[in-house]
Design a protein around this motif. Structure first.
Motif, PDB file in Angstrom:
ATOM      1  N   ASN A  99     -20.504  23.948  29.364  1.00  0.00           N
ATOM      2  CA  ASN A  99     -21.535  23.342  28.528  1.00  0.00           C
ATOM      3  C   ASN A  99     -21.549  24.086  27.194  1.00  0.00           C
ATOM      4  O   ASN A  99     -21.477  25.318  27.169  1.00  0.00           O
ATOM      5  N   VAL A 100     -21.648  23.359  26.118  1.00  0.00           N
ATOM      6  CA  VAL A 100     -21.606  23.956  24.785  1.00  0.00           C
ATOM      7  C   VAL A 100     -22.829  23.520  23.987  1.00  0.00           C
ATOM      8  O   VAL A 100     -23.172  22.329  23.952  1.00  0.00           O
ATOM      9  N   GLY A 101     -23.511  24.479  23.379  1.00  0.00           N
ATOM     10  CA  GLY A 101     -24.682  24.171  22.562  1.00  0.00           C
ATOM     11  C   GLY A 101     -24.912  25.260  21.532  1.00  0.00           C
ATOM     12  O   GLY A 101     -24.127  26.213  21.425  1.00  0.00           O
ATOM     13  N   GLU A 102     -25.983  25.129  20.778  1.00  0.00           N
ATOM     14  CA  GLU A 102     -26.285  26.088  19.721  1.00  0.00           C
ATOM     15  C   GLU A 102     -27.636  26.749  19.970  1.00  0.00           C
ATOM     16  O   GLU A 102     -28.620  26.085  20.273  1.00  0.00           O
ATOM     17  N   TYR A 103     -27.649  28.066  19.834  1.00  0.00           N
ATOM     18  CA  TYR A 103     -28.898  28.818  19.937  1.00  0.00           C
ATOM     19  C   TYR A 103     -29.238  29.379  18.561  1.00  0.00           C
ATOM     20  O   TYR A 103     -28.404  30.043  17.931  1.00  0.00           O
ATOM     21  N   VAL A 104     -30.447  29.118  18.100  1.00  0.00           N
ATOM     22  CA  VAL A 104     -30.901  29.623  16.810  1.00  0.00           C
ATOM     23  C   VAL A 104     -31.932  30.720  17.065  1.00  0.00           C
ATOM     24  O   VAL A 104     -32.959  30.484  17.716  1.00  0.00           O
ATOM     25  N   ALA A 105     -31.649  31.931  16.601  1.00  0.00           N
ATOM     26  CA  ALA A 105     -32.541  33.067  16.832  1.00  0.00           C
ATOM     27  C   ALA A 105     -33.856  32.880  16.100  1.00  0.00           C
ATOM     28  O   ALA A 105     -33.882  32.480  14.930  1.00  0.00           O
ATOM     29  N   GLU A 106     -34.942  33.148  16.796  1.00  0.00           N
ATOM     30  CA  GLU A 106     -36.272  33.003  16.206  1.00  0.00           C
ATOM     31  C   GLU A 106     -36.472  34.018  15.085  1.00  0.00           C
ATOM     32  O   GLU A 106     -36.165  35.190  15.242  1.00  0.00           O
ATOM     33  N   GLY A 107     -36.979  33.544  13.972  1.00  0.00           N
ATOM     34  CA  GLY A 107     -37.264  34.424  12.850  1.00  0.00           C
ATOM     35  C   GLY A 107     -36.113  34.557  11.877  1.00  0.00           C
ATOM     36  O   GLY A 107     -36.281  34.393  10.675  1.00  0.00           O
ATOM     37  N   SER A 108     -34.911  34.836  12.387  1.00  0.00           N
ATOM     38  CA  SER A 108     -33.764  35.059  11.488  1.00  0.00           C
ATOM     39  C   SER A 108     -33.080  33.762  11.085  1.00  0.00           C
ATOM     40  O   SER A 108     -32.489  33.664  10.004  1.00  0.00           O
ATOM     41  N   GLY A 109     -33.133  32.750  11.958  1.00  0.00           N
ATOM     42  CA  GLY A 109     -32.456  31.491  11.662  1.00  0.00           C
ATOM     43  C   GLY A 109     -30.966  31.535  11.914  1.00  0.00           C
ATOM     44  O   GLY A 109     -30.270  30.533  11.747  1.00  0.00           O
ATOM     45  N   LYS A 110     -30.449  32.696  12.331  1.00  0.00           N
ATOM     46  CA  LYS A 110     -29.015  32.820  12.619  1.00  0.00           C
ATOM     47  C   LYS A 110     -28.702  32.146  13.943  1.00  0.00           C
ATOM     48  O   LYS A 110     -29.512  32.155  14.867  1.00  0.00           O
ATOM     49  N   SER A 111     -27.513  31.588  14.019  1.00  0.00           N
ATOM     50  CA  SER A 111     -27.167  30.808  15.205  1.00  0.00           C
ATOM     51  C   SER A 111     -25.925  31.345  15.905  1.00  0.00           C
ATOM     52  O   SER A 111     -25.094  32.032  15.303  1.00  0.00           O
TER      53      SER A 111
END
Length: 251
Positions: A89-101
């Motif tokens: 499974n492939v998806g994107e996680y965006v870190a809270e606060g920093s916006g980095k993924s």
């Protein structure tokens, strides 16, 4: 009495410095220095290019350890019903606060599949989350340690941070990280000895054998080249704060 006549046509003496032809110079050291500088620049850009490609977070572990449920929490922020995966499974996680993924790869846990998918994505891994079922870890400790050893010993991830996540902490008989960590270290020590003996039985020379940990000492995570941490979480209850803190530091 004789008179000496002055010499009118006498030219002043001029000192002539010897000229050195370019062909007579030894330019070999200069060429070597330029070559070394050029090679260093090329290697630097290749290393930088390769390091920039490491943008993936790999979720791995045995079947039923809760990888896909955790994937759903990270990517979709919801606990979806999951089944045994036969593909990644492939998806994107965006870190809270920093916006980095990070691109999150959920690797199937089946023993016939996990090796192939891990090999496919290991060269782009920026971090590895190894999930452990905290309820069945004592029963499955040999299989868990054997697969974990394979991951840790892979040269492609020698400096990639690893987070061992003791999942299913919401269940009654779940073991905490203070129990799981020494349990894993003890079993990894046995796995290491077994693999070393197998290699020695094939080749009596041990000079080329990769040794995970420190020679002459029992296995400990602190002896490894990569950073290894052990935390607790519950994907079902969305108790993943420790995991998200680690992911934030990874970015």
């Amino acid at each position: 009495m004789e008179h000496t006549k002055p010499i009118r046509n006498a030219k002043p003496t001029v000192s002539v410095k010897p000229t050195i032809k370019l062909s007579e110079l030894n330019l070999t050291p200069v060429y070597i220095a330029l070559f070394v500088v050029l090679i260093s620049i090329v290697l630097f850009f290749l290393w930088k290019k390769k390091s920039q490609k490491r943008t993936d977070l790999l979720l791995t572990g045995l079947c039923e350890s809760g990888k896909t449920l955790l994937f759903s929490q990270l990517v979709h922020n919801t606990a979806s019903e999951t089944f045994t995966s036969i593909a990644e499974n492939v998806g994107e996680y965006v870190a809270e606060g920093s916006g980095k993924s990070l691109r999150v790869i959920d690797i199937p846990g089946h023993e016939r599949l996990r090796g192939r998918f891990f090999d496919q994505y290991k060269n782009t891994a920026k971090g590895i989350v190894f999930l452990v079922d905290s309820v069945t870890v004592q029963k499955d400790i040999r299989d868990v340690a054997d697969y974990l050893y394979t991951v840790l010993a892979d040269p492609s991830v020698a400096f990639v941070p690893v987070l061992i996540t003791c999942n299913k902490q919401d269940e009654t008989f779940a073991k905490g990280s203070s129990v799981v960590k020494p349990l894993l270290e003890k079993e990894l020590n046995l796995v290491r000895n077994t693999r070393q003996n197998q290699l020695q039985s094939v080749d009596n020379s041990t000079s080329d054998v990769v040794f995970l940990g420190k020679q002459g000492k029992d296995f400990e995570f602190v002896h490894l080249s990569q950073s290894v941490e052990v935390i607790e979480c519950s994907g079902r209850e969305n108790d993943v704060k420790s995991l998200k803190r680690w992911l934030k530091s990874l970015n």
